[in-house]
Design a protein around this motif. Structure first.
Motif, PDB file in Angstrom:
ATOM      1  N   HIS A 106      -4.488  -5.892   5.662  1.00 21.83           N
ATOM      2  CA  HIS A 106      -4.978  -5.218   4.463  1.00 21.83           C
ATOM      3  C   HIS A 106      -5.164  -3.740   4.767  1.00 21.83           C
ATOM      4  O   HIS A 106      -5.791  -3.368   5.764  1.00 21.83           O
ATOM      5  N   GLU A 150      -4.566   1.416  -1.343  1.00 22.18           N
ATOM      6  CA  GLU A 150      -4.843   0.900  -2.685  1.00 22.18           C
ATOM      7  C   GLU A 150      -5.982   1.626  -3.395  1.00 22.18           C
ATOM      8  O   GLU A 150      -6.207   1.403  -4.572  1.00 22.18           O
ATOM      9  N   SER A 151      -6.688   2.484  -2.678  1.00 17.82           N
ATOM     10  CA  SER A 151      -7.873   3.119  -3.235  1.00 17.82           C
ATOM     11  C   SER A 151      -7.568   4.523  -3.751  1.00 17.82           C
ATOM     12  O   SER A 151      -6.905   5.313  -3.063  1.00 17.82           O
ATOM     13  N   ARG A 187       4.666  -4.111  -0.415  1.00 17.89           N
ATOM     14  CA  ARG A 187       3.252  -3.823  -0.633  1.00 17.89           C
ATOM     15  C   ARG A 187       2.886  -2.504   0.054  1.00 17.89           C
ATOM     16  O   ARG A 187       3.496  -2.141   1.058  1.00 17.89           O
ATOM     17  N   TYR A 188       1.937  -1.816  -0.506  1.00 17.84           N
ATOM     18  CA  TYR A 188       1.419  -0.561   0.059  1.00 17.84           C
ATOM     19  C   TYR A 188       2.481   0.532   0.139  1.00 17.84           C
ATOM     20  O   TYR A 188       2.370   1.458   0.937  1.00 17.84           O
TER      21      TYR A 188
END
Length: 362
Positions: free
Chosen positions: A135, A140-141, A114-115
């Motif tokens: 998080h 993710e943005s 992830r990421y």
């Protein structure tokens, strides 16, 4: 009859095990297995038949060879010594001329991709909790751009945490890039914010140092005007430090200024213990200005890599000195509060993990 060779190695626990650590960037894991020691445990990473990331103990149950010296075939790991094939669960599936149903298996470690990173849980596979992975909004943005790199550093991972939670050293170690005398002069505040240790410093009406002049130009802002500068270091378990940094044109609100008046970023520091005197350092910068400018991303990555390279030499020489003079006591000043409190948080996490073992032995 299959003869088993026992191994009894266990590294002293100086890190939490029930936690997620960055093991590699996702791009590092391609067609070949990747060997990496995490929290004293040699691991091998490879991709299964469906492309999923797998982590096993880097130990062939046949003769103890590192599985990372083998190769991947049809989503399984083939030992490069005698051809023993290990499946994704850590059990042998085949071997030339042998029946493998009674072969011992090896540990499997939980992995999350992830990421843009591979995160591994060095503790028990069954206790791995995906909800405990932090998080990372910036990852993710589309409003953020990120560029980073990796260093293998020969020092205790906690020395790097000390370094990042006390940025006073910038004035001296990074004098040609991000350091300036105002860092020494500005008051520093350390506090606990929930599950974070926070150290912060604000500097108003100063000249931007060379790195931040470059960032101002990249954000389309003048680099010859006074700025307000901030540094907010946030430590979270097991060993992550994210640092909000930036400059805004003076008088526009500083840290709270509108985006059009500032160049703001998050310095990303994922610090993964390898041994008691070495660690993996995944560094980078996420920024909220000129996000489509890939050339600026490359420029910042190069500059940041040079800055962290300066830290590397200092930390490795510091580690050598600490090993050479183990009896010497170190001073603790007010500027050290962030690192001290971060170490206390680590110690409490380790104690909480060991408590069931101690109670069972009592």
């Amino acid at each position: 009859m299959v003869e088993q060779i026992a191994t009894t190695h266990r590294a002293p626990q100086t890190w939490p095990k029930e936690a997620w650590y960055v093991a590699a960037s996702a791009g590092e894991l391609a067609d070949r297995p990747l060997g990496r020691t995490i929290c004293g445990q040699p691991m091998v990473f490879f991709r299964g038949a469906e492309g999923q990331a797998i982590a096993l103990e880097d130990f062939c149950p046949h003769r103890g060879a590192p599985l990372s010296l083998g190769f991947v075939r049809d989503g399984e790991l083939v030992c490069g010594y005698h051809g023993l094939v290990m499946g994704c669960t850590g059990r042998a599936t085949s071997m030339p001329g042998q029946r493998v149903d009674r072969f011992a298996g090896v540990r499997r470690f939980a992995v999350i991709e992830r990421y843009g990173f591979l995160w591994v849980w060095p503790g028990d596979f069954e206790t791995a909790d995906p909800a405990r992975l932090h998080h990372l909004e910036w990852a993710e943005s589309p409003e953020w751009a990120y560029g980073g790199g990796y260093y293998h550093i020969h020092c205790d991972y906690r020395l790097m945490i000390d370094n990042l939670m006390d940025l006073t050293h910038e004035t001296y170690v990074h004098s040609s890039s991000i350091g300036q005398k105002e860092i020494d002069e500005a008051p520093v505040e350390t506090l606990i914010d929930g599950e974070q240790v926070v150290t912060r410093r604000f500097m108003d009406g100063i000249e931007a140092p060379p790195f931040w002049k470059m960032a101002l130009r990249g954000a389309g802002l003048p680099d010859d005007q006074p700025v307000d500068r901030w540094q907010i270091c946030r430590f979270t378990l097991p060993s992550h430090v994210l640092i909000e940094v930036g400059v805004a044109l003076a008088g526009k609100g500083g840290y709270d200024a509108e985006d059009r008046w500032k160049a703001s970023s998050i310095v990303v520091d994922f610090i993964t213990p390898e041994t008691e005197t070495s660690h993996h350092y995944f560094w980078g910068m996420a920024r909220r200005f000129a996000v489509a400018d890939t050339a600026l991303t490359d420029t910042i990555r190069t500059g940041q890599g040079t800055i962290f390279g300066e830290d590397l030499e200092m930390l490795e020489r510091q580690q050598a000195n600490l090993l050479r003079y183990p009896e010497r006591k170190l001073m603790k000043l007010n500027i050290d509060a962030g690192g001290v409190r971060s170490r206390l948080m680590i110690d409490r996490a380790i104690a909480a993990e060991r408590r069931p073992e101690v109670e069972a032995a009592a």
